[in-house]
Write an enzyme that holds these catalytic residues in place. Structure first.
Site, PDB file in Angstrom:
ATOM      1  N   THR A 170      -3.582   5.621  16.038  1.00 26.40           N
ATOM      2  CA  THR A 170      -3.821   5.916  14.937  1.00 26.40           C
ATOM      3  C   THR A 170      -5.145   5.176  14.740  1.00 26.40           C
ATOM      4  O   THR A 170      -4.656   3.530  14.671  1.00 26.40           O
ATOM      5  CB  THR A 170      -3.121   5.892  13.473  1.00 26.40           C
TER       6      THR A 170
ATOM      7  N   SER B 155      -1.228   0.192   5.686  1.00 27.64           N
ATOM      8  CA  SER B 155       0.260   1.532   5.133  1.00 27.64           C
ATOM      9  C   SER B 155       1.265   0.545   6.006  1.00 27.64           C
ATOM     10  O   SER B 155       0.984   0.618   7.117  1.00 27.64           O
ATOM     11  CB  SER B 155       0.265   2.795   4.899  1.00 27.64           C
TER      12      SER B 155
ATOM     13  N   TYR C   1       2.825   2.305   7.719  1.00 33.07           N
ATOM     14  CA  TYR C   1       2.971   3.171   8.876  1.00 33.07           C
ATOM     15  C   TYR C   1       2.269   3.110  10.066  1.00 33.07           C
ATOM     16  O   TYR C   1       2.860   3.119  10.682  1.00 33.07           O
ATOM     17  CB  TYR C   1       2.791   5.078   7.797  1.00 33.07           C
ATOM     18  N   HIS C   2       1.045   2.740   8.840  1.00 40.16           N
ATOM     19  CA  HIS C   2       0.043   2.274  10.073  1.00 40.16           C
ATOM     20  C   HIS C   2       0.592   0.615  10.836  1.00 40.16           C
ATOM     21  O   HIS C   2       0.116   1.248  11.943  1.00 40.16           O
ATOM     22  CB  HIS C   2      -1.845   1.794   9.009  1.00 40.16           C
TER      23      HIS C   2
ATOM     24  N   LYS D  26       2.356   1.654  13.173  1.00 45.24           N
ATOM     25  CA  LYS D  26       1.785   1.943  15.058  1.00 45.24           C
ATOM     26  C   LYS D  26       0.426   0.648  15.862  1.00 45.24           C
ATOM     27  O   LYS D  26       1.036   0.549  17.038  1.00 45.24           O
ATOM     28  CB  LYS D  26       0.593   2.990  15.121  1.00 45.24           C
TER      29      LYS D  26
ATOM     30  N   ARG E 249      -5.135  18.666   2.415  1.00 47.12           N
ATOM     31  CA  ARG E 249      -5.123  19.009   0.952  1.00 47.12           C
ATOM     32  C   ARG E 249      -6.443  20.182   0.198  1.00 47.12           C
ATOM     33  O   ARG E 249      -5.559  20.795  -0.782  1.00 47.12           O
ATOM     34  CB  ARG E 249      -3.876  18.068   0.892  1.00 47.12           C
TER      35      ARG E 249
ATOM     36  N   ARG F  51      -3.396   4.449  -2.867  1.00 48.17           N
ATOM     37  CA  ARG F  51      -3.332   3.561  -2.023  1.00 48.17           C
ATOM     38  C   ARG F  51      -4.389   1.867  -2.342  1.00 48.17           C
ATOM     39  O   ARG F  51      -5.110   1.955  -2.946  1.00 48.17           O
ATOM     40  CB  ARG F  51      -3.975   3.954  -0.982  1.00 48.17           C
TER      41      ARG F  51
ATOM     42  N   GLU G 288      -6.575   0.330  -0.616  1.00 47.51           N
ATOM     43  CA  GLU G 288      -7.597   0.476   0.848  1.00 47.51           C
ATOM     44  C   GLU G 288      -8.701   0.215  -0.139  1.00 47.51           C
ATOM     45  O   GLU G 288      -8.731   0.131  -0.966  1.00 47.51           O
ATOM     46  CB  GLU G 288      -7.606   2.140   1.144  1.00 47.51           C
TER      47      GLU G 288
END
Ligand code: USQ
Length: 379
Positions: free
Chosen positions: A142, A177, A179-180, A183, A238, A323, A325
């Protein structure tokens, strides 16, 4: 070629498989349906409840083999066995939990994201090392691995000069995150196995994907798992759903967060380009896989302008960013390598947004409005 697609039930995995149905390659599809299970337990639902892969491939008539295996890539014995039996030429690895918000819900989900993603990548690459080191591993990474640094983002690598000496390193990475971050760890694992054992790997740094795999009929049997909720939906998909439900578009914070976006058509094309450009043994190729940069506000404005043409009035609402960020930042990410290899981008435009909206409107009665507002907070 014998192509093993891991994570074949997902938004990208299924679209990739569907694209390859018209080829004569032998296709081996794997999924454990974990995304469906997690979605169900969190009461999030796709736009369309697509049939299971096994059912979807039943009536497909094609030249090559098409087989489905329901198994969990985070179980070493299972993935080892399947690689041993198939000895694939290419493995396309989508078999990961793909959601930043999911990874930030609580300890269980944070760990589940780390465990699943790293264990799967380890099992796949370790099995390839032992059984089939000539196989080309293509892995979905990603753009979020790089974060939003205050310098240009290069394609995977950075040449550094330090005290009159220089060397090439993986570009510095800082996910926003867990998740990131999983990766980032995947990339490190892949790079270790590539340089240590002479594997051939491609890591694709992909930006948020939007759109639909363009099967001419787009009938329910071939439609991908399209999500729009606060946990599994990506921002443009979305926004389109919010618009057709007469809900304001949920711009998080200032909306000045910039990302590189890509149409699902181009995403599939990029993977096919990667397949045709197998790295040498011991080489890790990294491509930045997106075609255009937008801020969240620019995307929202484009949705508003486009859907006005089909008489949908869209409101845009800035909501408190759930978030952590950067909301105002420099962003200039290189993405020329796939273009050089022949990628012709499908640029985002009004017609495309209207087309996606028209498709989604067919299933308007399935949309669960209570899953639209963001509920997962980073802190
Ligand atoms: N955003 C909004 N409003 C929303 C949803 C998102 O303003 O209703 C903002 C987010 O704060 C973020 C941007 O839109 O700044 C992109 O968010 P996203 O949910 O579309 O993307 P993200 O969570 O980063 O993850 C998605 C995919 C993931 C992929 C990643 C690419 O779920 O699998 O790896 O896009 S990237 O973002 O480049 O890391």
């Amino acid at each position: 070629m014998k192509i093993l697609i891991l994570g074949a039930d997902g938004y990208l995995g299924w679209s990739m498989a569907a694209n390859l149905f018209s080829s004569s390659h032998d296709l081996f599809l794997v999924d454990n349906y974990s995304k469906r299970k997690h979605m169900k337990s969190l009461k999030r639902y796709p736009l369309l409840e697509t049939p299971l892969v096994k059912k979807r491939i039943q009536n497909i008539k094609r030249k090559g083999v098409t087989k489905f295996y329901q198994l969990d890539c985070s179980k070493y014995v299972d993935i080892h066995k399947i690689i041993k039996n198939i000895m694939p030429d290419v493995v396309i690895h989508f078999a990961e939990l793909p959601s930043a918000p999911f990874s930030m819900i609580n300890t269980t989900n944070s760990w589940e994201t780390l465990r699943n993603n790293l264990q799967s990548t380890f099992n796949i690459i370790h099995s390839l090392k032992d059984l089939s080191p000539k196989t080309h591993l293509i892995k979905l990474g990603t753009m979020g691995e790089y974060g939003t640094p205050n310098i240009d983002i290069e394609e995977g690598w950075l040449n550094i000069k330090h005290k009159k000496r220089s060397d090439r390193f993986l570009y510095p990475r800082q996910g926003s995150s867990l998740y990131h971050t999983s990766k980032i760890m995947d990339t490190d694992l892949i790079w270790f196995y590539t340089r240590m054992y002479g594997l051939s790997c491609t890591d694709l740094m992909q930006g948020p994907v939007y759109g639909l795999y363009p099967n001419k009929k787009l009938d329910d049997d071939v439609a991908p798992l399209f999500t729009y909720d606060d946990i599994f939906g990506t921002v443009l998909n979305r926004f389109i759903i919010q618009a057709i439900m007469n809900q304001p578009l949920t711009v998080y914070g200032t909306g000045n967060q910039i990302r590189g976006y890509i149409n699902i058509l181009d995403s599939i094309e990029c993977i096919k380009i990667a397949m045709k450009n197998k790295p040498k043994r011991g080489e890790l190729k990294i491509y930045n896989q997106f075609t255009e940069q937008f801020s969240v506000l620019e995307l929202a404005e484009l949705v508003r302008k486009s859907l006005k043409k089909i008489n949908i009035n869209v409101n845009i609402k800035k909501v408190k960013n759930p978030r952590v960020e950067k909301e105002n930042h420099y962003y200039n990410a290189k993405h020329s390598n796939l273009k050089k290899l022949g990628l012709k981008a499908n640029k985002l435009n009004e017609k495309m947004i209207i087309q996606i909206a028209n498709y989604c409107m067919k299933y308007k009665s399935n949309i669960k409005i209570n899953t639209i507002m963001p509920k997962v907070k980073w802190k």
